[in-house]
Design a protein around this motif. Structure first.
Motif, PDB file in Angstrom:
ATOM      1  N   LYS A   3      46.967  39.819  40.418  1.00  0.00           N
ATOM      2  CA  LYS A   3      45.594  39.730  40.910  1.00  0.00           C
ATOM      3  C   LYS A   3      45.025  41.134  41.075  1.00  0.00           C
ATOM      4  O   LYS A   3      45.703  42.050  41.540  1.00  0.00           O
ATOM      5  N   GLY A   4      43.798  41.312  40.647  1.00  0.00           N
ATOM      6  CA  GLY A   4      43.116  42.591  40.783  1.00  0.00           C
ATOM      7  C   GLY A   4      43.270  43.514  39.596  1.00  0.00           C
ATOM      8  O   GLY A   4      42.603  44.539  39.517  1.00  0.00           O
ATOM      9  N   MET A   5      44.141  43.165  38.655  1.00  0.00           N
ATOM     10  CA  MET A   5      44.339  44.028  37.492  1.00  0.00           C
ATOM     11  C   MET A   5      43.179  43.894  36.499  1.00  0.00           C
ATOM     12  O   MET A   5      42.727  44.873  35.937  1.00  0.00           O
ATOM     13  N   ASN A   6      42.719  42.692  36.265  1.00  0.00           N
ATOM     14  CA  ASN A   6      41.537  42.407  35.442  1.00  0.00           C
ATOM     15  C   ASN A   6      41.618  42.948  34.015  1.00  0.00           C
ATOM     16  O   ASN A   6      40.608  43.379  33.443  1.00  0.00           O
ATOM     17  N   LEU A   7      42.813  42.954  33.439  1.00  0.00           N
ATOM     18  CA  LEU A   7      42.996  43.387  32.055  1.00  0.00           C
ATOM     19  C   LEU A   7      42.274  42.434  31.122  1.00  0.00           C
ATOM     20  O   LEU A   7      42.405  41.217  31.242  1.00  0.00           O
ATOM     21  N   VAL A  16      56.486  48.993  40.826  1.00  0.00           N
ATOM     22  CA  VAL A  16      55.302  48.676  40.026  1.00  0.00           C
ATOM     23  C   VAL A  16      54.285  48.070  40.991  1.00  0.00           C
ATOM     24  O   VAL A  16      54.584  47.100  41.681  1.00  0.00           O
ATOM     25  N   SER A  17      53.090  48.645  41.037  1.00  0.00           N
ATOM     26  CA  SER A  17      52.060  48.146  41.951  1.00  0.00           C
ATOM     27  C   SER A  17      51.353  46.922  41.401  1.00  0.00           C
ATOM     28  O   SER A  17      51.054  45.982  42.136  1.00  0.00           O
ATOM     29  N   MET A  18      51.051  46.951  40.108  1.00  0.00           N
ATOM     30  CA  MET A  18      50.430  45.826  39.416  1.00  0.00           C
ATOM     31  C   MET A  18      51.044  45.760  38.027  1.00  0.00           C
ATOM     32  O   MET A  18      51.395  46.797  37.460  1.00  0.00           O
TER      33      MET A  18
END
Length: 125
Positions: A34-38, A17-19
């Motif tokens: 971090k970086g997913m910004n859901l 799983v990358s994110m």
């Protein structure tokens, strides 16, 4: 251990799983990498897609403003954007969302997310 730690170790730490993210059915984001910004409204739409997949066929699965083409669902939802994809499982009270990047097999990401959703169910979530 915080929910952030579960995402880091059980999802992303698997290497498949990358994110990842865990959200409540109300869209509240319990944890995400971090970086997913859901966003809350995106999580709510994904949850609604378990009951009415027609909406996801129209809008796709959107995470952090990135649209993944909805490929279908059942026990879990899946979407693709180029070589990347998203897998979403539902537990009793939460969604487990895994994004995989090019080089990660869809089935491996699905297996990790599904097992984590089962663990949440077994532990009352």
């Amino acid at each position: 251990m915080s929910w952030d730690s579960y995402v880091a170790t059980s999802l992303v730490g698997s290497g498949h799983v990358s994110m990842g993210a865990i959200t409540g059915f109300d869209g509240s984001v319990w944890a995400q990498t971090k970086g997913m910004n859901l966003k809350k409204d995106e999580a709510k739409k994904i949850y609604a897609g378990f009951d009415d997949q027609s909406s996801l066929f129209e809008t796709g699965i959107v995470i952090g403003g990135i649209k993944y083409i909805f490929l279908g669902g059942g026990e879990f939802l899946k979407g693709k954007k180029g070589q990347d994809g998203v897998i979403v499982y539902k537990s009793n009270t939460a969604l487990v969302i895994g994004i995989y990047k090019d080089g990660i097999q869809t089935g491996n990401c699905s297996s990790v997310c599904g097992k984590f959703a089962d663990w949440l169910k077994d532990n009352g979530y």
